[in-house]
Design an enzyme around this catalytic site. Structure first.
Site, PDB file in Angstrom:
ATOM      1  N   LYS A   1       4.244   1.035   9.322  1.00  0.00           N
ATOM      2  CA  LYS A   1       4.450   2.270   8.551  1.00  0.00           C
ATOM      3  C   LYS A   1       3.804   3.461   9.239  1.00  0.00           C
ATOM      4  O   LYS A   1       4.324   4.571   9.191  1.00  0.00           O
ATOM      5  CB  LYS A   1       3.850   2.110   7.148  1.00  0.00           C
ATOM      6  CG  LYS A   1       4.779   1.374   6.203  1.00  0.00           C
ATOM      7  CD  LYS A   1       4.178   1.290   4.823  1.00  0.00           C
ATOM      8  CE  LYS A   1       3.116   0.221   4.762  1.00  0.00           C
ATOM      9  NZ  LYS A   1       2.506   0.061   3.452  1.00  0.00           N
TER      10      LYS A   1
ATOM     11  N   GLU B   1       0.881  -1.167   0.000  1.00  0.00           N
ATOM     12  CA  GLU B   1       0.000   0.000   0.000  1.00  0.00           C
ATOM     13  C   GLU B   1       0.924   1.225   0.000  1.00  0.00           C
ATOM     14  O   GLU B   1       1.795   1.322   0.860  1.00  0.00           O
ATOM     15  CB  GLU B   1      -0.843  -0.028   1.280  1.00  0.00           C
ATOM     16  CG  GLU B   1      -1.912   1.013   1.269  1.00  0.00           C
ATOM     17  CD  GLU B   1      -2.711   1.042   2.579  1.00  0.00           C
ATOM     18  OE1 GLU B   1      -2.573   0.117   3.397  1.00  0.00           O
ATOM     19  OE2 GLU B   1      -3.443   2.018   2.753  1.00  0.00           O
TER      20      GLU B   1
ATOM     21  N   ARG C   1       5.031 -12.449  10.130  1.00  0.00           N
ATOM     22  CA  ARG C   1       5.687 -11.166   9.859  1.00  0.00           C
ATOM     23  C   ARG C   1       7.082 -11.193  10.443  1.00  0.00           C
ATOM     24  O   ARG C   1       7.337 -11.886  11.422  1.00  0.00           O
ATOM     25  CB  ARG C   1       4.957 -10.038  10.598  1.00  0.00           C
ATOM     26  CG  ARG C   1       3.656  -9.628  10.038  1.00  0.00           C
ATOM     27  CD  ARG C   1       3.054  -8.564  10.949  1.00  0.00           C
ATOM     28  NE  ARG C   1       3.412  -7.222  10.514  1.00  0.00           N
ATOM     29  CZ  ARG C   1       2.802  -6.585   9.538  1.00  0.00           C
ATOM     30  NH1 ARG C   1       1.828  -7.153   8.869  1.00  0.00           N
ATOM     31  NH2 ARG C   1       3.157  -5.358   9.220  1.00  0.00           N
TER      32      ARG C   1
HETATM   33  P1  ATP Z   1       2.589  -1.902   7.817  1.00  0.00           P
HETATM   34  O1  ATP Z   1       1.806  -2.407   8.977  1.00  0.00           O
HETATM   35  O2  ATP Z   1       4.033  -1.725   8.086  1.00  0.00           O
HETATM   36  O3  ATP Z   1       1.982  -0.705   7.178  1.00  0.00           O
HETATM   37  P2  ATP Z   1       1.375  -3.486   5.856  1.00  0.00           P
HETATM   38  O4  ATP Z   1       1.188  -4.953   5.946  1.00  0.00           O
HETATM   39  O5  ATP Z   1       0.180  -2.631   6.032  1.00  0.00           O
HETATM   40  O6  ATP Z   1       2.550  -3.095   6.789  1.00  0.00           O
HETATM   41  P3  ATP Z   1       1.622  -3.342   3.048  1.00  0.00           P
HETATM   42  O7  ATP Z   1       2.138  -2.231   2.256  1.00  0.00           O
HETATM   43  O8  ATP Z   1       0.173  -3.629   2.985  1.00  0.00           O
HETATM   44  O9  ATP Z   1       2.071  -3.085   4.525  1.00  0.00           O
HETATM   45  O10 ATP Z   1       2.465  -4.670   2.797  1.00  0.00           O
HETATM   46  C1  ATP Z   1       2.829  -5.186   1.556  1.00  0.00           C
HETATM   47  C2  ATP Z   1       3.205  -6.630   1.748  1.00  0.00           C
HETATM   48  O11 ATP Z   1       4.293  -6.729   2.659  1.00  0.00           O
HETATM   49  C3  ATP Z   1       2.061  -7.408   2.340  1.00  0.00           C
HETATM   50  O12 ATP Z   1       1.918  -8.626   1.639  1.00  0.00           O
HETATM   51  C4  ATP Z   1       2.461  -7.644   3.776  1.00  0.00           C
HETATM   52  O13 ATP Z   1       1.949  -8.843   4.251  1.00  0.00           O
HETATM   53  C5  ATP Z   1       3.994  -7.656   3.673  1.00  0.00           C
HETATM   54  N1  ATP Z   1       4.576  -7.222   4.936  1.00  0.00           N
HETATM   55  C6  ATP Z   1       4.358  -6.059   5.584  1.00  0.00           C
HETATM   56  N2  ATP Z   1       5.011  -6.028   6.755  1.00  0.00           N
HETATM   57  C7  ATP Z   1       5.692  -7.191   6.847  1.00  0.00           C
HETATM   58  C8  ATP Z   1       6.563  -7.769   7.816  1.00  0.00           C
HETATM   59  N3  ATP Z   1       6.873  -7.131   8.937  1.00  0.00           N
HETATM   60  N4  ATP Z   1       7.075  -8.995   7.568  1.00  0.00           N
HETATM   61  C9  ATP Z   1       6.774  -9.646   6.432  1.00  0.00           C
HETATM   62  N5  ATP Z   1       5.966  -9.166   5.476  1.00  0.00           N
HETATM   63  C10 ATP Z   1       5.421  -7.960   5.670  1.00  0.00           C
HETATM   64 MG    MG Z   2      -1.476  -2.265   5.054  1.00  0.00          MG
END
Ligand code: ATP
Ligand code: MG
Length: 558
Positions: A273, A37, A263
């Protein structure tokens, strides 16, 4: 795509599923996707997902799409899209074909919403957001049906059109699936599929004032792109039911399968983020690429290489078990690489002046040194030796009865790295009693040789000429948080480490200029990388990437 000398990714439960699917002929080839995202910069947790998704595509000669999950125009910015593209490529990966955006599918997703309504599987709800929340129930109590749930298909179609046409204010109506308000899985209690937002979108402009929710968008985007294995993190485990429900109830040929893995969490750091953004907004750090941030851009600015991050991702295994990895695991990846590859140089971080009175005034001697002690192919450099040099304050004591202290002591000898043996004769202090200058003599027969009369010189210390050097600022980083799990604290900002950045001013040998774009090992001090954002012309700024492994490297010279 990438080739390096590091280890191959170990197999894992996802690769085993893929092997079985291919063996059973379920798929001819593999297609994965990385779906960020664009609401922030990528962090090291994303690197885990990138290495998994792109790594699988690479190893199975399949495809991996980069898809921006841009369904929430309120939080998304072009700056983030640009940085994400850059980071994925910098990590050494290439997406298949054109970049995809969830917004590319808004027309189709809208059609699927109409299909669900027409099948009596979705309705326009006019409860307030608060009422929706209250009707949903809790983990221990079932939810209640909304009074709008029994509207006719025609009513729902016309209300949804009104939503689309901007005839409802934000929050006054939304589209919900008709599933089961008593389901033990909260996501199945009539999840919202579309909400109203009067916001311009970076791709679709003002075409839409309704935007599909993540759960509705994600499975449809996966199916439209022909994704075979949709890999995401464990928090989406329950959402898999909704993912499958949606694809089972719309007319679409493909049904990708979702698999969840844990994660990445790292001790003393946080990975959300939203929280990282707070550190940027409050100016607690110097932007998303502050070298203390766990972002890809922060690690890059600090001196981490793409290969070291990929190596780390290989080492941390893909499983379903939630855990926290020690920072040391990440640090050892870069340290091993730099120990092998980084040119050596000398830098003085806490300088103290030495005058070698026996050395001719004004004379500068060029001393040849290897760029790497064990790799002659990395060449040599010339370093100026002069009557006045700097050593580190830590490397001098007025007196020491401790035999373990093998550095310079008043009245005793020490070797200067690749240079002469010197002896400290006297010191001069300033009015506050702080040592200003150490006066020494040198043994002219000891340049790279043992002293003549069999004297054993135990200590070796590093130095920089006081007349031929470059001024430098050294940024010494420590962990950003003092709490091992900062997010456990309600106010995670209260666990910030006040000493996460320590700045020192000193000197480096002039030869570093020839290799300034490379990370260095400053002997006995650590691995350092010139800061990419610093503009000063009067001194260089170096970020400490990681400390030396104190025991080994340190003992060698002390
Ligand atoms: P955040 O909570 O940091 O905003 P998010 O999951 O909302 O993370 P996205 O941009 O939606 O962030 O993530 C893109 C991809 O990266 C998704 O498939 C998510 O599952 C993966 N991802 C995000 N954070 C992690 C993590 N800490 N470890 C492994 N994969 C991750
Ligand atoms: Mg997200």
């Amino acid at each position: 795509m990438i080739k390096d000398n590091h280890s191959c990714p170990p197999t894992n439960f996802i690769r085993k599923i893929i092997d079985a699917d291919l063996a059973a002929g379920k798929h001819k080839s593999v297609c994965t996707r990385f779906p960020p995202e664009p609401n922030g910069y990528l962090h090291i947790g994303h690197a885990k997902s990138i290495c998994l998704n792109f790594g699988i595509a690479q190893d199975y000669r399949g495809k991996c799409n980069l898809r921006f999950d841009d369904t929430n125009p309120v939080k998304e910015h072009l700056e983030y899209i640009k940085s994400i593209k850059y980071d994925v490529q910098w990590l050494g990966f290439k997406w298949s074909g054109k970049i995809c955006y969830s917004s590319d599918y808004f027309d189709k997703i809208y059609e699927y919403a109409l299909e669900l309504i027409s099948k009596g599987l979705a309705y326009v709800d006019q409860l307030s957001p608060e009422e929706i929340h209250n009707y949903r129930g809790t983990l221990t109590q079932p939810g209640k049906n909304s009074p709008y749930r029994n509207q006719t298909i025609e009513e729902n179609l016309s209300l949804f059109l009104k939503m689309r046409n901007g005839e409802f204010p934000e929050g006054k109506a939304c589209l919900r699936a008709i599933i089961d308000m008593t389901s033990p899985f909260m996501v199945m209690r009539d999840p919202v599929l579309y909400r109203i937002k009067f916001v311009n979108h970076h791709k679709t402009g003002d075409k839409w004032c309704i935007y599909p929710m993540y759960d509705f968008t994600h499975c449809i985007s996966d199916a439209l792109e022909g994704i075979t294995h949709s890999l995401c993190t464990l928090e989406f485990q329950d959402n898999r039911r909704l993912y499958d429900w949606i694809l089972d109830h719309i007319t679409i040929d493909v049904h990708p399968r979702q698999y969840e893995f844990s994660r990445l969490n790292i001790e003393y750091t946080l990975m959300s983020k939203r929280k990282l953004n707070l550190l940027v907004m409050k100016k607690i750090v110097d932007g998303w690429d502050d070298p203390r941030m766990p972002t890809i851009s922060g690690l890059r600015r600090r001196g981490y290489t793409a290969a070291s991050i990929r190596e780390f991702c290989n080492r941390i295994h893909i499983t379903k078990k939630d855990n926290h990895v020690e920072i040391a695991a990440l640090e050892s990846c870069i340290r091993e690489e730099l120990n092998n590859n980084a040119p050596r140089a000398m830098a003085i971080i806490n300088p103290i002046l030495i005058v070698i009175e026996s050395f001719p005034i004004g004379y500068e001697q060029n001393i040849v040194m290897p760029n790497h002690p064990n790799r002659p192919e990395m060449g040599i450099r010339q370093v100026t030796f002069s009557r006045e040099i700097y050593i580190d304050q830590e490397d001098f004591r007025e007196e020491s009865s401790n035999n373990q202290y093998k550095r310079l002591v008043l009245g005793k000898e020490v070797r200067l790295r690749y240079s002469y043996v010197i002896k400290a004769k006297r010191i001069e202090k300033n009015s506050q009693g702080k040592i200003k200058t150490i006066f020494c003599c040198h043994d002219p027969y000891t340049l790279n040789k043992n002293p003549l009369n069999g004297r054993k010189i135990k200590g070796v210390i590093h130095w920089v000429s006081a007349t031929n050097n470059i001024k430098a600022e050294f940024r010494l980083y420590n962990r950003l948080f003092n709490h091992v799990y900062p997010t456990i604290e309600k106010n995670f900002l209260s666990t910030l480490n006040p000493d996460s950045l320590i700045i020192r001013y000193g000197f480096v040998e002039s030869s570093v200029l020839a290799n300034i774009s490379k990370p260095f090992q400053f002997e006995r001090e650590g691995y350092f990388y010139a800061d990419s954002r610093s503009v000063s012309t009067s001194y260089l700024v170096f970020n400490r990437t990681v400390k030396l492994r104190d025991s080994l490297e340190f003992k060698k010279y002390t």
